[in-house]
Scaffold this motif. Structure first.
Motif, mmCIF file in Angstrom:
data_model
loop_
_atom_site.group_PDB
_atom_site.id
_atom_site.type_symbol
_atom_site.label_atom_id
_atom_site.label_comp_id
_atom_site.label_asym_id
_atom_site.label_seq_id
_atom_site.Cartn_x
_atom_site.Cartn_y
_atom_site.Cartn_z
ATOM 1 N N THR A 161 0.788 -1.354 0.103
ATOM 2 C CA THR A 161 0.151 -0.081 0.024
ATOM 3 C C THR A 161 1.016 1.346 0.088
ATOM 4 O OG1 THR A 161 -1.656 -1.194 1.151
ATOM 5 C CG2 THR A 161 -1.832 1.237 1.169
ATOM 6 N N GLU A 164 -8.392 -1.281 1.305
ATOM 7 C CA GLU A 164 -7.328 -1.853 0.944
ATOM 8 C C GLU A 164 -7.346 -3.392 0.816
ATOM 9 O OE1 GLU A 164 -4.740 0.555 0.195
ATOM 10 O OE2 GLU A 164 -6.614 1.820 0.478
ATOM 11 N N GLU A 172 -7.213 -5.702 3.325
ATOM 12 C CA GLU A 172 -5.987 -6.155 4.195
ATOM 13 C C GLU A 172 -6.800 -6.948 5.307
ATOM 14 O OE1 GLU A 172 -2.982 -5.858 3.982
ATOM 15 O OE2 GLU A 172 -2.895 -4.445 2.175
ATOM 16 N N GLY A 202 -4.142 -9.235 0.795
ATOM 17 C CA GLY A 202 -4.166 -7.761 0.576
ATOM 18 C C GLY A 202 -4.951 -7.234 -0.616
ATOM 19 N N ASN A 223 -6.081 -4.638 -5.713
ATOM 20 C CA ASN A 223 -5.235 -4.261 -4.616
ATOM 21 C C ASN A 223 -5.905 -3.449 -3.877
ATOM 22 O OD1 ASN A 223 -2.985 -4.038 -2.906
ATOM 23 N ND2 ASN A 223 -2.043 -2.644 -4.182
HETATM 24 CA CA LIG Z 1 -4.269 -3.873 -0.736
#
Ligand SMILES: [Ca+2]
Length: 371
Positions: free
Chosen positions: A139, A159, A161, A189, A363
């Motif tokens: 990131t 994100e 995550e 991720g 992503n």
């Molecule tokens: Ca990511």
């Protein structure tokens, strides 16, 4: 239900090849391989409402894959649109921002961030894309890539995550149920959506969207993603809404790798080598489109973005402007990420690589408002 209000797509400059593809697309039905007869009538109607625009998007787009010439079309509707624009103000629904997790990643990265963004951006387009590793890039700063960070306020980010956030995302479009075959996940991720046959043996659409959960009008919208390959694959990143019988739609990225070897959308091995941003003022009212030639979009992550201003839209690939159009759209829109099949990508078959290793991999998704 909604479909009855739709006009047929305008058949401007439709070649016979395009018509053939439209026919194929209409036969395919959009949701599954051979005989998609199981959908309820209402589902089919609503689905058709969208696929009308998708089919039309294809017919425009297919006309010029290699030339890069814009079919910006008659931007005359722009002026007529301004009237409808004013009615929609609900930009206020900026709720889920806080629910999305990545605040932790923010804090770690902000130190390295905003000052460098301005210098490292637009000129570096294709060569600087992240390496071909299968894991999502780390990131970076939460500023629009290549833009002046101080002009924007972050309003939305995932994100990916911390798993799939059902508080922000749905896993199906409003007129369909959620297919029980789970062909998506959030891991390492990234959000991953991959081609998969369901229990009935059919390929099926998977839509991840913020309908009912997050809407935004104007601002900057960006994803970083890697695309799948093979027949039928039709990954997309778009802003959309269904408002009564209107269907405002901004396709920031649509790719059609499966139409054939070296089709203009792919290389000889059906790896995507082009994509198209497309603006739909309504389901049958094209606002503009352009085919963007690229390196292999399945080989690495790239950034696909839109700057949406009241009277202009500008599209970016890896921070470089690739297309703009003077159009006026003012509706609140929700964010969609999906892997569907059909359109200029044809129908999937046994040659289409299935499973997680052929994912549409995202992503991050981020949105900002103008300050
Ligand atoms: Ca990511």
């Amino acid at each position: 239900m909604f479909n009855q209000h739709y006009k047929r797509p305008t058949l401007r400059a439709v070649s016979s090849a395009t018509l053939a593809m439209m026919f194929l697309a209409s036969c395919g039905g959009g949701s599954s391989g051979t005989d998609a007869t199981t959908d309820a009538a209402a589902t089919t109607l609503a689905s058709n409402a969208i696929s009308e625009s998708k089919k039309a998007s294809k017919q425009v787009v297919v006309a010029s894959p290699t030339t890069d010439t814009t079919t910006t079309t008659t931007t005359t509707p722009t002026t007529t649109d301004t009237t409808t624009t004013t009615t929609t103000t609900p930009t206020t629904t900026t709720t889920p921002t806080t629910t999305t997790a990545p605040t932790t990643t923010d804090t770690t990265t902000t130190t390295t961030a905003p000052t460098t963004t301005t210098t490292t951006s637009p000129t570096t387009t294709t060569t600087t894309s992240p390496t071909t590793s299968t894991t999502a890039p780390a990131t970076t700063a939460l500023a629009p890539y290549g833009q002046t960070a101080t002009a924007y306020t972050l309003t939305f980010s995932d994100e990916f995550e911390n798993g799939f956030n059902g508080g922000v995302w749905n896993d199906h479009i409003w007129y369909e149920g959620s297919n029980a075959t789970k062909n998506y996940t959030v891991e390492n991720g990234a959000l991953k959506i991959w081609p998969q046959r369901d229990a009935s043996g059919q390929f099926f659409n998977r839509t991840i969207d913020t309908d009912g959960k997050y809407y935004q009008t104007y601002g900057y919208f960006e994803i970083e993603a890697k695309l799948p390959i093979g027949k039928g694959t039709w990954p997309a990143f778009w802003l959309f809404n269904h408002i009564g019988d209107r269907r405002p739609e901004i396709d920031i990225m649509e790719a059609y790798a499966g139409g054939g070897p070296n089709s203009g959308w792919s290389d000889a091995n059906l790896h995507p080598t082009a994509y198209a941003p497309t603006i739909w003022l309504d389901a049958s009212r094209l606002g503009g489109t352009k085919t963007i030639q690229t390196p292999d979009l399945s080989a690495a992550f790239h950034k696909y973005a839109l700057k949406w201003e009241p009277n202009k839209m500008t599209f970016y690939f890896d921070g470089k402007e690739v297309y703009s159009a003077n159009v006026s759209m003012g509706d609140p829109m929700y964010i969609m990420l999906d892997l569907w099949y059909g359109s200029a990508s044809g129908q999937p078959d046994n040659t289409t690589p299935t499973g997680k290793t052929n994912s549409y991999e995202v992503n991050y998704v981020r949105a900002w408002k103008f300050k």
